[in-house]
Design a protein around this motif. Structure first.
Motif, PDB file in Angstrom:
ATOM      1  N   ILE A  69       2.248   6.557  -7.105  1.00 49.56           N
ATOM      2  CA  ILE A  69       1.352   7.667  -7.475  1.00 49.56           C
ATOM      3  C   ILE A  69       2.084   8.998  -7.347  1.00 49.56           C
ATOM      4  O   ILE A  69       2.015   9.850  -8.241  1.00 49.56           O
ATOM      5  N   ALA A  70       2.812   9.170  -6.257  1.00 45.12           N
ATOM      6  CA  ALA A  70       3.567  10.412  -6.059  1.00 45.12           C
ATOM      7  C   ALA A  70       4.632  10.576  -7.145  1.00 45.12           C
ATOM      8  O   ALA A  70       4.859  11.694  -7.630  1.00 45.12           O
ATOM      9  N   MET A  71       5.271   9.459  -7.520  1.00 47.90           N
ATOM     10  CA  MET A  71       6.277   9.524  -8.583  1.00 47.90           C
ATOM     11  C   MET A  71       5.649   9.980  -9.894  1.00 47.90           C
ATOM     12  O   MET A  71       6.220  10.810 -10.609  1.00 47.90           O
ATOM     13  N   VAL A  89       8.214   2.109 -13.330  1.00 45.40           N
ATOM     14  CA  VAL A  89       8.000   0.692 -13.656  1.00 45.40           C
ATOM     15  C   VAL A  89       8.731  -0.205 -12.661  1.00 45.40           C
ATOM     16  O   VAL A  89       8.208  -1.242 -12.247  1.00 45.40           O
ATOM     17  N   THR A  90       9.928   0.191 -12.243  1.00 46.56           N
ATOM     18  CA  THR A  90      10.675  -0.579 -11.247  1.00 46.56           C
ATOM     19  C   THR A  90       9.880  -0.687  -9.953  1.00 46.56           C
ATOM     20  O   THR A  90       9.781  -1.771  -9.352  1.00 46.56           O
ATOM     21  N   GLN A  91       9.290   0.424  -9.529  1.00 46.66           N
ATOM     22  CA  GLN A  91       8.486   0.405  -8.305  1.00 46.66           C
ATOM     23  C   GLN A  91       7.199  -0.399  -8.478  1.00 46.66           C
ATOM     24  O   GLN A  91       6.761  -1.089  -7.562  1.00 46.66           O
ATOM     25  N   LEU A  92       6.599  -0.314  -9.653  1.00 50.11           N
ATOM     26  CA  LEU A  92       5.392  -1.117  -9.913  1.00 50.11           C
ATOM     27  C   LEU A  92       5.717  -2.608  -9.851  1.00 50.11           C
ATOM     28  O   LEU A  92       4.920  -3.403  -9.332  1.00 50.11           O
ATOM     29  N   ALA A  93       6.867  -2.999 -10.366  1.00 47.46           N
ATOM     30  CA  ALA A  93       7.282  -4.403 -10.303  1.00 47.46           C
ATOM     31  C   ALA A  93       7.457  -4.842  -8.848  1.00 47.46           C
ATOM     32  O   ALA A  93       7.084  -5.959  -8.480  1.00 47.46           O
ATOM     33  N   ALA A  94       8.003  -3.964  -8.026  1.00 46.52           N
ATOM     34  CA  ALA A  94       8.177  -4.286  -6.605  1.00 46.52           C
ATOM     35  C   ALA A  94       6.827  -4.469  -5.919  1.00 46.52           C
ATOM     36  O   ALA A  94       6.649  -5.379  -5.105  1.00 46.52           O
ATOM     37  N   GLU A 128       0.834  -1.200   0.000  1.00 47.57           N
ATOM     38  CA  GLU A 128       0.000   0.000   0.000  1.00 47.57           C
ATOM     39  C   GLU A 128       0.876   1.261   0.000  1.00 47.57           C
ATOM     40  O   GLU A 128       0.633   2.205  -0.766  1.00 47.57           O
ATOM     41  N   GLY A 129       1.918   1.258   0.817  1.00 45.77           N
ATOM     42  CA  GLY A 129       2.850   2.386   0.842  1.00 45.77           C
ATOM     43  C   GLY A 129       3.591   2.536  -0.473  1.00 45.77           C
ATOM     44  O   GLY A 129       3.811   3.659  -0.952  1.00 45.77           O
ATOM     45  N   GLN A 130       3.965   1.406  -1.067  1.00 46.54           N
ATOM     46  CA  GLN A 130       4.653   1.463  -2.357  1.00 46.54           C
ATOM     47  C   GLN A 130       3.738   2.035  -3.439  1.00 46.54           C
ATOM     48  O   GLN A 130       4.188   2.811  -4.287  1.00 46.54           O
ATOM     49  N   ILE A 131       2.465   1.681  -3.415  1.00 47.95           N
ATOM     50  CA  ILE A 131       1.519   2.215  -4.407  1.00 47.95           C
ATOM     51  C   ILE A 131       1.376   3.723  -4.235  1.00 47.95           C
ATOM     52  O   ILE A 131       1.368   4.464  -5.216  1.00 47.95           O
ATOM     53  N   GLY A 152       6.239  13.589 -12.067  1.00 51.51           N
ATOM     54  CA  GLY A 152       6.871  13.481 -13.370  1.00 51.51           C
ATOM     55  C   GLY A 152       8.167  12.695 -13.390  1.00 51.51           C
ATOM     56  O   GLY A 152       9.032  12.947 -14.227  1.00 51.51           O
ATOM     57  N   ARG A 153       8.323  11.745 -12.474  1.00 48.19           N
ATOM     58  CA  ARG A 153       9.547  10.937 -12.432  1.00 48.19           C
ATOM     59  C   ARG A 153       9.687  10.083 -13.689  1.00 48.19           C
ATOM     60  O   ARG A 153       8.715   9.795 -14.387  1.00 48.19           O
TER      61      ARG A 153
END
Length: 89
Positions: free
Chosen positions: A26-28, A39-44, A19-22, A32-33
């Motif tokens: 969203i913040a990323m 994508v790396t964070q989404l994979a995690a 939940e924190g990663q999601i 505009g990251r």
């Protein structure tokens, strides 16, 4: 199939982390990251959710095996467990 309290705590911990990663993803996106970082964070997040699901299924399998070893005549719906397992693959 009930989740035992030890496994439940672990699953909830994994889901809260996801939940924190999601929220971080969203913040990323909002800031505009770079898409590679997003994508790396989404994979995690995906891996964290998969691990939570596998933990739930493993707990169910363990309960079924324990029940059968103790002589409980509970029927195991192998097809149902297999379908749950494969839904995460």
């Amino acid at each position: 199939m009930q989740i035992d309290s030890d496994a439940l705590g672990d699953v909830i911990k994994r889901l809260r982390r996801a939940e924190g990663q999601i929220r971080g993803v969203i913040a990323m996106l909002e800031s505009g990251r770079d898409c590679t970082e997003v994508v790396t964070q989404l994979a995690a997040v995906s891996r964290a959710l998969d691990r939570a699901g596998f933990k739930i299924i493993a707990t169910g399998l363990r309960q079924c095996v324990t029940a059968q070893n103790e002589g409980d005549q509970q029927t195991v719906d192998v097809a149902k467990l297999e379908k749950l397992f494969l839904s995460l693959a």
